[in-house]
Design an enzyme around this catalytic site. Sequence first.
Site, PDB file in Angstrom:
ATOM      1  N   ASN A  80      -8.965   1.001  10.279  1.00  0.00           N
ATOM      2  CA  ASN A  80      -8.022   0.619  11.334  1.00  0.00           C
ATOM      3  C   ASN A  80      -8.472   1.199  12.674  1.00  0.00           C
ATOM      4  O   ASN A  80      -8.925   0.487  13.552  1.00  0.00           O
ATOM      5  CB  ASN A  80      -6.603   1.106  10.969  1.00  0.00           C
ATOM      6  CG  ASN A  80      -5.556   0.695  11.999  1.00  0.00           C
ATOM      7  OD1 ASN A  80      -5.869   0.128  13.034  1.00  0.00           O
ATOM      8  ND2 ASN A  80      -4.311   0.980  11.728  1.00  0.00           N
ATOM      9  N   THR A  81      -8.409   2.543  12.780  1.00  0.00           N
ATOM     10  CA  THR A  81      -8.705   3.188  14.060  1.00  0.00           C
ATOM     11  C   THR A  81     -10.050   2.751  14.630  1.00  0.00           C
ATOM     12  O   THR A  81     -10.144   2.419  15.819  1.00  0.00           O
ATOM     13  CB  THR A  81      -8.714   4.723  13.880  1.00  0.00           C
ATOM     14  OG1 THR A  81      -7.547   5.103  13.177  1.00  0.00           O
ATOM     15  CG2 THR A  81      -8.762   5.430  15.213  1.00  0.00           C
ATOM     16  N   ALA A  93      -9.331   5.138   5.005  1.00  0.00           N
ATOM     17  CA  ALA A  93      -9.146   6.313   5.866  1.00  0.00           C
ATOM     18  C   ALA A  93     -10.438   7.071   6.157  1.00  0.00           C
ATOM     19  O   ALA A  93     -11.240   7.347   5.264  1.00  0.00           O
ATOM     20  CB  ALA A  93      -8.137   7.299   5.269  1.00  0.00           C
ATOM     21  N   GLY A  94     -10.608   7.367   7.417  1.00  0.00           N
ATOM     22  CA  GLY A  94     -11.730   8.197   7.857  1.00  0.00           C
ATOM     23  C   GLY A  94     -13.022   7.446   8.107  1.00  0.00           C
ATOM     24  O   GLY A  94     -14.022   8.040   8.485  1.00  0.00           O
ATOM     25  N   LYS A 116       0.884  -1.169   0.000  1.00  0.00           N
ATOM     26  CA  LYS A 116       0.000   0.000   0.000  1.00  0.00           C
ATOM     27  C   LYS A 116       0.919   1.215   0.000  1.00  0.00           C
ATOM     28  O   LYS A 116       1.657   1.447   0.958  1.00  0.00           O
ATOM     29  CB  LYS A 116      -0.872   0.006   1.254  1.00  0.00           C
ATOM     30  CG  LYS A 116      -1.672   1.295   1.405  1.00  0.00           C
ATOM     31  CD  LYS A 116      -2.473   1.317   2.686  1.00  0.00           C
ATOM     32  CE  LYS A 116      -2.871   2.755   3.031  1.00  0.00           C
ATOM     33  NZ  LYS A 116      -3.535   2.848   4.329  1.00  0.00           N
ATOM     34  N   GLY A 138      -7.877   8.913  10.616  1.00  0.00           N
ATOM     35  CA  GLY A 138      -8.139   8.984  12.059  1.00  0.00           C
ATOM     36  C   GLY A 138      -9.270   9.919  12.456  1.00  0.00           C
ATOM     37  O   GLY A 138      -9.531  10.105  13.632  1.00  0.00           O
TER      38      GLY A 138
END
Lengths: 336, 261
Positions: free
Chosen positions: B208-209, B186-187, B99, B160
């Site tokens: 992820n987060t 993301a996000g 990635k 995040g």
Amino acid sequence: MISLPEITAVLKNDDPAFLEQLARRARRLTRMHFGNTISLYAPLYLSNYCENFCTYCGFNCGLDIHRSRLTPAGMEKEMACIARKGIRNLLLLTGESPRHSPPSYLKEAVILAGKYFSGIGVEIYPLQTEEYKILHAAGVDSVTVYQETYDRKRYAHYHPAGRKRDYDYRYQTPQRAAEAGIPRLTLGVLFGLGKPAADLHALYRHLEDLMKRYPGVEYALSVPRIIPLPDAPDRYHILSDRNLAKVIALTRILFPSVGINLSTREPAAIRDRMIHLGVTRISAESKTMVGGYYRKTEEDAQFYIKDQRSVGEILRMLKSQGLDPVFTDWRRIGSA
Amino acid sequence: MTPKDPLVIGGKTITNRFFLGTGKFGDKKVMRTAIEKSGVEVVTVALRRVDQQQTPENLLDFVPENTILMINTSGARNARQAVTIARIARESLGINWVKIEVIDDSKYLLPDNQETIKCTEILAGEGFTVMPYIHPDLYVARELQKAGAASVMPLGSLIGSGEGLQARKFIEILIREIDLPVVVDAGIGVPSQAAEAMEMGADAVLANTAVSIARDPVQMARAFSLAVQAGRLAHRARSREIRGQASPSSPLTGFLFEESP
């Protein structure tokens, strides 16, 4: 950008509800940006020879302490001791003595450290851009430099002689390091020298300015509080525990992606709580004297550490609080 | 997640379209359980988090076998650094999926699209399966397609932030115009946002987060996995009116143009 009166108002506001609200916001932002992790590092003092007269420092050249510097063999002994504990991020420190710890000596230490550590930082006297380039090529990925205080008058008072007396040269140090390609920078003040609100405001302005000029650099702030030397003649602006918590939480809210370091100069009870308010990186089982790890001595320390727990104890504490210790968060890939 | 609807990337057939990042977990054992229980097949690992020596805390040891590992180039600020990281990953770990994450802004963590294109050209030429993380821009996505990317990974919103599909309109354009799998990255803060991305036609979602800092990461990973599956099913099942696209045939007015027998 937050104003000085706003920072002053935060530090003066002791309403428990306000503080709790600040803390909760800070914790949420910390977890969103850094997850449930805390990075670990250890300092290694290479030399305590110093030509500066910083009146608050245990290495002040006017003090009658045993002066020494590590030989390459001594460095390796120390590094092996630290690496055996599992630590992979090393912070190399020296006093300011171009004669005893010139850039060539530092380079030698950095190259040796590359055998044991994946992340190598330096907290040393300010260098020229070209010198930072040499250290970066040797393996340094982060530079830590504290302005100590942004109050020029007080700065002059606490630094009566020596090269460190040059406020502007020190102020421009992060910039020179960034120009040299150093990818991670840590700034800070030594809380207690100046008025905390004014120093914090100036620190934020310094950081903002650097972030605009060098947006790719990863920034961190350290928030050390002064530990007065015995018989210190000066009166300091002591930052209370409550205000330290506010400084950390406020920094996190204003700079969500900036790292915050907290060293073993803070006691365990404070560190264990501050890791929920914004702190992202802590040192563990530190020794602040030359040869402290393999000689197992506490004599002639730059300052006496308050959190004496072993790496193992720190790991257990982090895990009990639902946080994962991160040993490796950097890899040297050459100076591409 | 039906057997008839696999996603093929880099010659590998992927059944679970929910991808998971491995940073930020408070407990690596919990991370492993989250991967196992949710059936996640593709995970990303930052090379900078991989210890070069054997330690009890090495992240890679907590990734279940048979998982497709994708190295991310976290920490790279330009194409050269990202290329170096990918090469190290291949040499030292034998990982071929990368990635591309080139970020030269530590405040917003926005990807540098131009450097990402350069890096993709080089790594695709070297046989890597390249998944570039981008700010959703049609021209950039076209360049990446030409450069040999295996997919494009547009951000939903800032890393995040948990703000979901702030870039929805632009991701939709990529989904329509780019002939590569589109993986929204993301996000993504909650499973419903992941489902929304899939309903709109994304091929996969990476988070992820949202999982790692959940009170119960194992259940949250399952919830994301199910949401992605539901979103995919909804996308395939939905009527074209809702999709807002013109129909290629004209069932209502076509008779007006038919020639009389």
